[in-house]
Design a protein around this motif. Structure first.
Motif, PDB file in Angstrom:
ATOM      1  N   THR A  21       0.839  -1.189   0.000  1.00 40.36           N
ATOM      2  CA  THR A  21       0.000   0.000   0.000  1.00 40.36           C
ATOM      3  C   THR A  21       0.882   1.249   0.000  1.00 40.36           C
ATOM      4  OG1 THR A  21      -0.189   0.064   2.422  1.00 40.36           O
ATOM      5  CG2 THR A  21      -1.848  -1.225   1.199  1.00 40.36           C
ATOM      6  N   VAL A  22       0.253   2.424  -0.074  1.00 38.49           N
ATOM      7  CA  VAL A  22       0.996   3.680  -0.232  1.00 38.49           C
ATOM      8  C   VAL A  22       0.372   4.743   0.666  1.00 38.49           C
ATOM      9  CG1 VAL A  22       1.703   5.481  -1.865  1.00 38.49           C
ATOM     10  CG2 VAL A  22       1.525   3.091  -2.638  1.00 38.49           C
ATOM     11  N   ALA A  23       1.206   5.469   1.408  1.00 40.61           N
ATOM     12  CA  ALA A  23       0.733   6.634   2.161  1.00 40.61           C
ATOM     13  C   ALA A  23       0.767   7.841   1.229  1.00 40.61           C
ATOM     14  CB  ALA A  23       1.603   6.868   3.390  1.00 40.61           C
ATOM     15  N   TRP A  24      -0.334   8.609   1.215  1.00 39.80           N
ATOM     16  CA  TRP A  24      -0.474   9.725   0.266  1.00 39.80           C
ATOM     17  C   TRP A  24      -0.734  11.025   1.005  1.00 39.80           C
ATOM     18  CZ3 TRP A  24      -4.402  13.252  -0.661  1.00 39.80           C
ATOM     19  CH2 TRP A  24      -4.311  14.009  -1.845  1.00 39.80           C
ATOM     20  N   ALA A  25       0.001  12.080   0.637  1.00 39.18           N
ATOM     21  CA  ALA A  25      -0.228  13.419   1.181  1.00 39.18           C
ATOM     22  C   ALA A  25      -0.490  14.375   0.033  1.00 39.18           C
ATOM     23  CB  ALA A  25       0.978  13.899   1.993  1.00 39.18           C
ATOM     24  N   GLY A  26      -1.446  15.283   0.223  1.00 36.35           N
ATOM     25  CA  GLY A  26      -1.732  16.225  -0.841  1.00 36.35           C
ATOM     26  C   GLY A  26      -2.886  17.145  -0.525  1.00 36.35           C
ATOM     27  N   ASP A  27      -3.465  17.682  -1.595  1.00 35.63           N
ATOM     28  CA  ASP A  27      -4.481  18.722  -1.496  1.00 35.63           C
ATOM     29  C   ASP A  27      -5.872  18.118  -1.652  1.00 35.63           C
ATOM     30  OD1 ASP A  27      -4.917  21.910  -1.986  1.00 35.63           O
ATOM     31  OD2 ASP A  27      -6.336  20.725  -3.163  1.00 35.63           O
ATOM     32  N   ALA A  47       0.827  25.118  -9.674  1.00 32.39           N
ATOM     33  CA  ALA A  47      -0.156  25.006  -8.595  1.00 32.39           C
ATOM     34  C   ALA A  47       0.518  24.934  -7.234  1.00 32.39           C
ATOM     35  CB  ALA A  47      -1.039  23.786  -8.821  1.00 32.39           C
ATOM     36  N   PHE A  48       1.666  24.279  -7.176  1.00 29.71           N
ATOM     37  CA  PHE A  48       2.406  24.225  -5.916  1.00 29.71           C
ATOM     38  C   PHE A  48       2.964  25.607  -5.567  1.00 29.71           C
ATOM     39  CE2 PHE A  48       6.160  23.454  -3.282  1.00 29.71           C
ATOM     40  CZ  PHE A  48       5.659  22.555  -2.338  1.00 29.71           C
ATOM     41  N   ASP A  49       3.460  26.303  -6.557  1.00 39.32           N
ATOM     42  CA  ASP A  49       4.080  27.606  -6.317  1.00 39.32           C
ATOM     43  C   ASP A  49       3.067  28.676  -5.915  1.00 39.32           C
ATOM     44  OD1 ASP A  49       6.587  26.618  -6.893  1.00 39.32           O
ATOM     45  OD2 ASP A  49       6.571  27.282  -8.989  1.00 39.32           O
ATOM     46  N   ASN A  50       1.851  28.622  -6.454  1.00 38.86           N
ATOM     47  CA  ASN A  50       0.889  29.699  -6.182  1.00 38.86           C
ATOM     48  C   ASN A  50      -0.128  29.350  -5.095  1.00 38.86           C
ATOM     49  OD1 ASN A  50      -1.137  28.137  -7.374  1.00 38.86           O
ATOM     50  ND2 ASN A  50      -1.120  29.267  -9.314  1.00 38.86           N
ATOM     51  N   TYR A  51       0.153  28.274  -4.355  1.00 42.57           N
ATOM     52  CA  TYR A  51      -0.673  27.875  -3.202  1.00 42.57           C
ATOM     53  C   TYR A  51      -2.016  27.262  -3.587  1.00 42.57           C
ATOM     54  CZ  TYR A  51       2.402  30.523   0.022  1.00 42.57           C
ATOM     55  OH  TYR A  51       3.446  31.013   0.762  1.00 42.57           O
ATOM     56  N   THR A  52      -2.247  26.951  -4.859  1.00 40.41           N
ATOM     57  CA  THR A  52      -3.482  26.237  -5.184  1.00 40.41           C
ATOM     58  C   THR A  52      -3.336  24.740  -5.018  1.00 40.41           C
ATOM     59  OG1 THR A  52      -2.949  26.319  -7.546  1.00 40.41           O
ATOM     60  CG2 THR A  52      -4.423  28.013  -6.687  1.00 40.41           C
ATOM     61  N   THR A  53      -2.121  24.249  -4.861  1.00 43.35           N
ATOM     62  CA  THR A  53      -1.901  22.908  -4.318  1.00 43.35           C
ATOM     63  C   THR A  53      -1.324  23.079  -2.928  1.00 43.35           C
ATOM     64  OG1 THR A  53      -1.579  21.732  -6.399  1.00 43.35           O
ATOM     65  CG2 THR A  53      -0.514  20.808  -4.464  1.00 43.35           C
ATOM     66  N   THR A  54      -2.030  22.556  -1.948  1.00 44.48           N
ATOM     67  CA  THR A  54      -1.633  22.699  -0.561  1.00 44.48           C
ATOM     68  C   THR A  54      -1.473  21.325   0.068  1.00 44.48           C
ATOM     69  OG1 THR A  54      -3.915  22.754   0.221  1.00 44.48           O
ATOM     70  CG2 THR A  54      -2.928  24.848  -0.421  1.00 44.48           C
ATOM     71  N   ASP A  55      -0.530  21.221   0.969  1.00 42.44           N
ATOM     72  CA  ASP A  55      -0.275  19.954   1.641  1.00 42.44           C
ATOM     73  C   ASP A  55      -1.164  19.880   2.878  1.00 42.44           C
ATOM     74  OD1 ASP A  55       0.831  17.544   2.235  1.00 42.44           O
ATOM     75  OD2 ASP A  55       2.705  18.342   3.012  1.00 42.44           O
ATOM     76  N   ASP A  56      -2.458  19.618   2.654  1.00 39.09           N
ATOM     77  CA  ASP A  56      -3.398  19.772   3.755  1.00 39.09           C
ATOM     78  C   ASP A  56      -3.992  18.471   4.280  1.00 39.09           C
ATOM     79  OD1 ASP A  56      -5.466  19.190   1.839  1.00 39.09           O
ATOM     80  OD2 ASP A  56      -5.614  21.302   1.346  1.00 39.09           O
ATOM     81  N   HIS A  57      -3.652  17.325   3.708  1.00 36.97           N
ATOM     82  CA  HIS A  57      -4.258  16.101   4.222  1.00 36.97           C
ATOM     83  C   HIS A  57      -3.381  14.896   3.889  1.00 36.97           C
ATOM     84  CE1 HIS A  57      -7.314  13.849   6.115  1.00 36.97           C
ATOM     85  NE2 HIS A  57      -7.860  13.331   5.034  1.00 36.97           N
ATOM     86  N   GLY A  58      -3.493  13.863   4.725  1.00 39.31           N
ATOM     87  CA  GLY A  58      -2.810  12.607   4.490  1.00 39.31           C
ATOM     88  C   GLY A  58      -3.804  11.462   4.522  1.00 39.31           C
ATOM     89  N   MET A  59      -3.683  10.535   3.567  1.00 40.13           N
ATOM     90  CA  MET A  59      -4.568   9.373   3.498  1.00 40.13           C
ATOM     91  C   MET A  59      -3.755   8.138   3.090  1.00 40.13           C
ATOM     92  SD  MET A  59      -8.117  10.995   1.926  1.00 40.13           S
ATOM     93  CE  MET A  59      -7.391  11.669   0.421  1.00 40.13           C
ATOM     94  N   HIS A  60      -4.439   7.021   2.880  1.00 40.44           N
ATOM     95  CA  HIS A  60      -3.779   5.733   2.679  1.00 40.44           C
ATOM     96  C   HIS A  60      -4.370   5.057   1.445  1.00 40.44           C
ATOM     97  CE1 HIS A  60      -2.973   1.465   4.559  1.00 40.44           C
ATOM     98  NE2 HIS A  60      -2.163   1.738   3.550  1.00 40.44           N
ATOM     99  N   ILE A  61      -3.563   4.903   0.396  1.00 39.88           N
ATOM    100  CA  ILE A  61      -4.011   4.253  -0.844  1.00 39.88           C
ATOM    101  C   ILE A  61      -3.898   2.742  -0.685  1.00 39.88           C
ATOM    102  CG2 ILE A  61      -3.607   3.987  -3.314  1.00 39.88           C
ATOM    103  CD1 ILE A  61      -2.471   6.820  -3.345  1.00 39.88           C
ATOM    104  N   VAL A  62      -5.031   2.040  -0.884  1.00 40.37           N
ATOM    105  CA  VAL A  62      -5.058   0.592  -0.626  1.00 40.37           C
ATOM    106  C   VAL A  62      -5.475  -0.235  -1.832  1.00 40.37           C
ATOM    107  CG1 VAL A  62      -5.486   0.955   1.836  1.00 40.37           C
ATOM    108  CG2 VAL A  62      -7.435   0.672   0.287  1.00 40.37           C
TER     109      VAL A  62
END
Length: 398
Positions: free
Chosen positions: A269-275, A324-339
């Motif tokens: 499985t994979v741990a995922w962080a993103g927007d 999107a990462f540079d202009n804050y429209t991609t934010t590191d606001d949540h973590g989930m688990h890809i199964v």
């Protein structure tokens, strides 16, 4: 983990993993409930391709601890993959120890690192390495009269103590500040046990991690994709919740999903962080995609129909991702688990993602996320080294 001003639910999103706590979890979930369509579940026909075993859905409550919930869920699935009986691990044990270490870093940096509940996947591995692990039944972190996490008051008191320390009113720090700061955390979450019984045997957190959980934290790596850094090298992911300044590997955008696909096919499985603050993310409907048409340009009818069945998506490029990462429209606001992986009625693949917001959505705590969403909105992933395709692993010198 961060964001400041761009999108309607940005502040709630930022609070979830980094800047504060308390009502943050509730704010974000409530905001995302507006991203929903009335007949979504009836309009999608998902068929599982891969669905790897994982433990029960949890609820992080009013706390910014998604990083700990998702990473510990990931570890539990690793136990299953290794042929072990999985243990429901204490997410708050990992978080509590990270808060202690974060406080030390905050003082060393004269207050120039982010406080709050947020963190990263490497925090869980680093705390596992240093402090070990305990079962959820041994350390719940519920030491203040609630049945779910509610961290706002604790976070405020922690910040107050550290702010006073950084002001250095004596002109020289004493070692007692660490005791005072740790005492605040333990007053809310409870003191961690030095030893405990599990299935008739006595363990310390360190011996439990070694003998029962049995993973090697050095076997896991974090991976991201940004154009501004050389590919196949390591860089420091510059998000506020990376208070430990750990580094991640850099790959090309399409290789993110290549790695995830390979991992799932091999049983990892994979741990995922993103927007997740996008209009194309619906917690209620359990679907995440990148609409082909800008939300602001949609008709009211198109907005209401967004999650009623599969829709075409925007073409995602590395340039678009970096912007999107540079202009804050991609934010590191949540973590989930890809199964796992599932297909809709048109044969399009989605990742099956386990969340930590309880059972309140259409798929009882899970959601279906398109590969384009992952390419566009991932900040980083954590995987076992053995899950990485050999050609990419060779480029990364793993």
């Amino acid at each position: 983990m961060y964001n400041f001003s761009i999108k309607p639910v940005v502040m709630a999103s930022a609070l979830l993993m980094g800047l504060s706590s308390g009502f943050a979890q509730d704010n974000l979930v409530n905001a995302l409930k507006n991203n929903a369509s009335s007949n979504s579940k009836e309009s999608f026909k998902f068929t599982d391709v891969i669905n790897l075993e994982n433990t029960s859905i949890k609820n992080q409550g009013s706390s910014g601890t998604c990083w700990s919930y998702s990473a510990n869920s990931f570890i539990e699935s690793e136990m299953i993959r290794m042929g072990k009986q999985p243990v429901e691990l204490s997410q708050i044990f990992s978080a509590r120890n990270a808060y202690v270490e974060k406080g030390k870093m905050y003082v060393r940096m004269h207050g120039a690192v982010t406080l709050g509940d947020g963190g990263a996947f490497h925090d869980v591995m680093n705390m596992y390495r240093k402090y070990g692990a305990v079962p959820q039944t041994v350390y719940t972190g519920l030491n203040y009269g609630t049945d779910k996490n509610k961290f706002a008051e604790m976070s405020g008191v922690m910040e107050g103590v550290l702010a006073a320390v950084v002001k250095n009113p004596n002109g020289e720090l004493t070692p007692n500040w660490e005791k005072a700061y740790t005492a605040v955390i333990d007053a809310y979450l409870g003191q961690v046990p030095t030893s405990f019984d599990y299935k008739g045997k006595k363990y310390t957190p360190q011996s439990f991690a070694k003998e029962v959980v049995g993973i090697n934290p050095d076997d896991y790596v974090e991976i991201s994709s940004l154009q501004e850094y050389p590919y196949y090298s390591k860089f420091t992911l510059l998000v506020p919740d990376n208070w430990a300044f750990d580094q991640v590997y850099n790959v090309k955008m399409d290789e993110l999903t290549e790695i995830i696909d390979n991992a799932l096919k091999k049983g990892y499985t994979v741990a995922w962080a993103g927007d997740v603050s996008e209009k194309g993310f619906s917690w209620k409907n359990g679907v995440a995609f990148i609409p082909e048409k800008n939300f602001a340009d949609m008709t009211p009818e198109e907005k209401a129909d967004m999650f009623n069945g599969p829709k075409p998506e925007m073409k995602i490029t590395e340039e678009l991702r970096q912007k999107a990462f540079d202009n804050y429209t991609t934010t590191d606001d949540h973590g989930m688990h890809i199964v796992g992986i599932s297909k809709d009625q048109n044969g399009k693949e989605y990742y099956i993602v386990k969340n930590s917001w309880g059972l309140s959505n259409d798929y009882k705590g899970y959601l279906y996320m398109t590969k384009d969403f992952v390419k566009y909105k991932t900040t980083d992933i954590m995987v076992h080294k053995g899950a990485i395709p050999s050609a990419i692993a060779k480029k990364l010198k793993l």
